[in-house]
Design a protein around this motif. Structure first.
Motif, PDB file in Angstrom:
ATOM      1  N   ARG A 298       0.847  -1.195   0.000  1.00  0.00           N
ATOM      2  CA  ARG A 298       0.000   0.000   0.000  1.00  0.00           C
ATOM      3  C   ARG A 298       0.879   1.240   0.000  1.00  0.00           C
ATOM      4  O   ARG A 298       1.961   1.261   0.574  1.00  0.00           O
ATOM      5  CB  ARG A 298      -0.970  -0.006   1.160  1.00  0.00           C
ATOM      6  CG  ARG A 298      -0.363   0.080   2.523  1.00  0.00           C
ATOM      7  CD  ARG A 298      -1.465   0.160   3.589  1.00  0.00           C
ATOM      8  NE  ARG A 298      -1.024  -0.412   4.841  1.00  0.00           N
ATOM      9  CZ  ARG A 298      -1.742  -1.226   5.604  1.00  0.00           C
ATOM     10  NH1 ARG A 298      -2.958  -1.552   5.266  1.00  0.00           N
ATOM     11  NH2 ARG A 298      -1.256  -1.705   6.736  1.00  0.00           N
ATOM     12  N   GLY A 299       0.364   2.280  -0.626  1.00  0.00           N
ATOM     13  CA  GLY A 299       1.094   3.536  -0.716  1.00  0.00           C
ATOM     14  C   GLY A 299       0.945   4.366   0.541  1.00  0.00           C
ATOM     15  O   GLY A 299      -0.078   4.312   1.230  1.00  0.00           O
ATOM     16  N   LEU A 300       1.985   5.132   0.826  1.00  0.00           N
ATOM     17  CA  LEU A 300       2.009   6.055   1.954  1.00  0.00           C
ATOM     18  C   LEU A 300       2.466   7.421   1.448  1.00  0.00           C
ATOM     19  O   LEU A 300       3.065   7.523   0.378  1.00  0.00           O
ATOM     20  CB  LEU A 300       2.986   5.548   3.029  1.00  0.00           C
ATOM     21  CG  LEU A 300       2.689   4.172   3.623  1.00  0.00           C
ATOM     22  CD1 LEU A 300       3.856   3.704   4.494  1.00  0.00           C
ATOM     23  CD2 LEU A 300       1.398   4.196   4.423  1.00  0.00           C
ATOM     24  N   PRO A 301       2.231   8.484   2.218  1.00  0.00           N
ATOM     25  CA  PRO A 301       2.680   9.812   1.794  1.00  0.00           C
ATOM     26  C   PRO A 301       4.203   9.897   1.705  1.00  0.00           C
ATOM     27  O   PRO A 301       4.927   9.145   2.365  1.00  0.00           O
ATOM     28  CB  PRO A 301       2.149  10.742   2.897  1.00  0.00           C
ATOM     29  CG  PRO A 301       1.130   9.948   3.628  1.00  0.00           C
ATOM     30  CD  PRO A 301       1.484   8.519   3.475  1.00  0.00           C
ATOM     31  N   ASP A 302       4.694  10.821   0.899  1.00  0.00           N
ATOM     32  CA  ASP A 302       6.137  10.998   0.684  1.00  0.00           C
ATOM     33  C   ASP A 302       6.862  11.514   1.917  1.00  0.00           C
ATOM     34  O   ASP A 302       8.013  11.156   2.156  1.00  0.00           O
ATOM     35  CB  ASP A 302       6.385  11.990  -0.466  1.00  0.00           C
ATOM     36  CG  ASP A 302       5.847  11.486  -1.782  1.00  0.00           C
ATOM     37  OD1 ASP A 302       6.217  10.360  -2.181  1.00  0.00           O
ATOM     38  OD2 ASP A 302       5.048  12.203  -2.420  1.00  0.00           O
ATOM     39  N   LEU A 303       6.211  12.398   2.668  1.00  0.00           N
ATOM     40  CA  LEU A 303       6.860  13.056   3.791  1.00  0.00           C
ATOM     41  C   LEU A 303       6.174  12.719   5.100  1.00  0.00           C
ATOM     42  O   LEU A 303       4.992  12.372   5.122  1.00  0.00           O
ATOM     43  CB  LEU A 303       6.841  14.587   3.615  1.00  0.00           C
ATOM     44  CG  LEU A 303       7.453  15.170   2.348  1.00  0.00           C
ATOM     45  CD1 LEU A 303       7.323  16.689   2.357  1.00  0.00           C
ATOM     46  CD2 LEU A 303       8.902  14.757   2.178  1.00  0.00           C
ATOM     47  N   ALA A 304       6.936  12.831   6.195  1.00  0.00           N
ATOM     48  CA  ALA A 304       6.342  12.722   7.522  1.00  0.00           C
ATOM     49  C   ALA A 304       5.263  13.785   7.655  1.00  0.00           C
ATOM     50  O   ALA A 304       5.204  14.743   6.862  1.00  0.00           O
ATOM     51  CB  ALA A 304       7.419  12.918   8.589  1.00  0.00           C
ATOM     52  N   ASP A 305       4.402  13.643   8.618  1.00  0.00           N
ATOM     53  CA  ASP A 305       3.258  14.535   8.833  1.00  0.00           C
ATOM     54  C   ASP A 305       2.194  14.371   7.753  1.00  0.00           C
ATOM     55  O   ASP A 305       1.334  15.234   7.582  1.00  0.00           O
ATOM     56  CB  ASP A 305       3.680  16.009   8.934  1.00  0.00           C
ATOM     57  CG  ASP A 305       4.630  16.264  10.094  1.00  0.00           C
ATOM     58  OD1 ASP A 305       4.476  15.595  11.143  1.00  0.00           O
ATOM     59  OD2 ASP A 305       5.523  17.113   9.965  1.00  0.00           O
ATOM     60  N   GLY A 306       2.261  13.266   6.975  1.00  0.00           N
ATOM     61  CA  GLY A 306       1.205  12.962   6.011  1.00  0.00           C
ATOM     62  C   GLY A 306       1.188  13.839   4.779  1.00  0.00           C
ATOM     63  O   GLY A 306       0.131  14.056   4.182  1.00  0.00           O
ATOM     64  N   ILE A 307       2.357  14.319   4.338  1.00  0.00           N
ATOM     65  CA  ILE A 307       2.430  15.220   3.175  1.00  0.00           C
ATOM     66  C   ILE A 307       2.781  14.429   1.921  1.00  0.00           C
ATOM     67  O   ILE A 307       3.788  13.727   1.874  1.00  0.00           O
ATOM     68  CB  ILE A 307       3.463  16.335   3.410  1.00  0.00           C
ATOM     69  CG1 ILE A 307       3.105  17.146   4.655  1.00  0.00           C
ATOM     70  CG2 ILE A 307       3.564  17.239   2.178  1.00  0.00           C
ATOM     71  CD1 ILE A 307       4.157  18.155   5.071  1.00  0.00           C
ATOM     72  N   GLU A 308       1.957  14.551   0.898  1.00  0.00           N
ATOM     73  CA  GLU A 308       2.175  13.908  -0.399  1.00  0.00           C
ATOM     74  C   GLU A 308       2.542  14.985  -1.423  1.00  0.00           C
ATOM     75  O   GLU A 308       1.889  16.042  -1.499  1.00  0.00           O
ATOM     76  CB  GLU A 308       0.905  13.168  -0.837  1.00  0.00           C
ATOM     77  CG  GLU A 308       0.937  12.599  -2.223  1.00  0.00           C
ATOM     78  CD  GLU A 308       1.841  11.377  -2.374  1.00  0.00           C
ATOM     79  OE1 GLU A 308       1.973  10.896  -3.513  1.00  0.00           O
ATOM     80  OE2 GLU A 308       2.425  10.904  -1.368  1.00  0.00           O
ATOM     81  N   LEU A 309       3.596  14.727  -2.211  1.00  0.00           N
ATOM     82  CA  LEU A 309       4.073  15.683  -3.212  1.00  0.00           C
ATOM     83  C   LEU A 309       3.689  15.227  -4.613  1.00  0.00           C
ATOM     84  O   LEU A 309       3.826  14.046  -4.951  1.00  0.00           O
ATOM     85  CB  LEU A 309       5.598  15.803  -3.137  1.00  0.00           C
ATOM     86  CG  LEU A 309       6.207  16.142  -1.777  1.00  0.00           C
ATOM     87  CD1 LEU A 309       7.728  16.152  -1.876  1.00  0.00           C
ATOM     88  CD2 LEU A 309       5.679  17.470  -1.261  1.00  0.00           C
TER      89      LEU A 309
END
Length: 198
Positions: free
Chosen positions: A116-127
């Motif tokens: 499963r995919g997760l956000p790129d950055l900590a704190d739930g930030i997707e770029l």
């Protein structure tokens, strides 16, 4: 004076149209107790809390960090566009820590391992880097993808180097999409300005 400039950076991040729409969507009882200016001030303070304290108080930009050396190597070799976007974000005081953006887990219903995919950055930030993207379908697809990743709270579109779509067109596509209503959406525009759109 410099502290005020960073306050202004946070204030300018909040798109006036988004602020007005958000205020208008408040229940009538809340709007009767809070003016638009009160609401705007509260949103600016909330935006300030998302920034790195050293940047906010002293103007020191956060470092671009990586959860591991292997992750750093992978990003440098295969995802320099994400690193460039991260550098643009840190100029606005956003904390940057790349984390592994996928995980393997055992799906008990299917009886097998899944990814499963997760956000790129900590704190739930997707770029999302938009070089060459121009259509609504592309933007809507990016929003759909981000909303399917576990833990995504913030989606950032980097339109700063995109020669085929204006910031206004991007904002229109984001507003048109009905996806990812649970999180925040920002853009980095052609002038490098960070703006919250939703």
């Amino acid at each position: 004076m410099e502290l005020y400039e960073r306050y202004r950076d946070c204030a300018d991040t909040l798109d006036e149209g988004w602020l007005r729409r958000s205020y208008d969507m408040l229940p009538t009882s809340l709007r009767s107790d809070m003016t638009f200016e009160d609401f705007k001030t509260a949103q600016i303070l909330a935006e300030m809390r998302t920034r790195d304290p050293l940047w906010l108080n002293r103007g020191i930009e956060p470092e671009v960090e990586f959860a591991s050396k292997d992750l750093r190597k992978d990003k440098v070799e295969n995802h320099m566009d994400e690193i460039r976007t991260a550098r643009r974000l840190k100029a606005h005081g956003v904390r940057i820590r790349f984390v592994t953006d996928e995980e393997v887990y055992f799906d008990e219903e299917k009886g097998q391992q899944q990814t499963r995919g997760l956000p790129d950055l900590a704190d739930g930030i997707e770029l999302k880097c938009l070089d060459g993207a121009s259509s609504y379908n592309t933007i809507n697809g990016h929003i759909k993808n981000a909303s399917s990743k576990d833990g995504t709270k913030v989606l950032v579109f980097d339109n700063s180097q995109n020669a085929v779509m204006s910031d206004e067109e991007l904002m229109g596509h984001i507003e048109r999409s009905q996806r990812f209503r649970r999180g925040k959406i920002y853009i980095i525009g052609h002038e490098g300005m960070l703006r919250r759109i939703r």
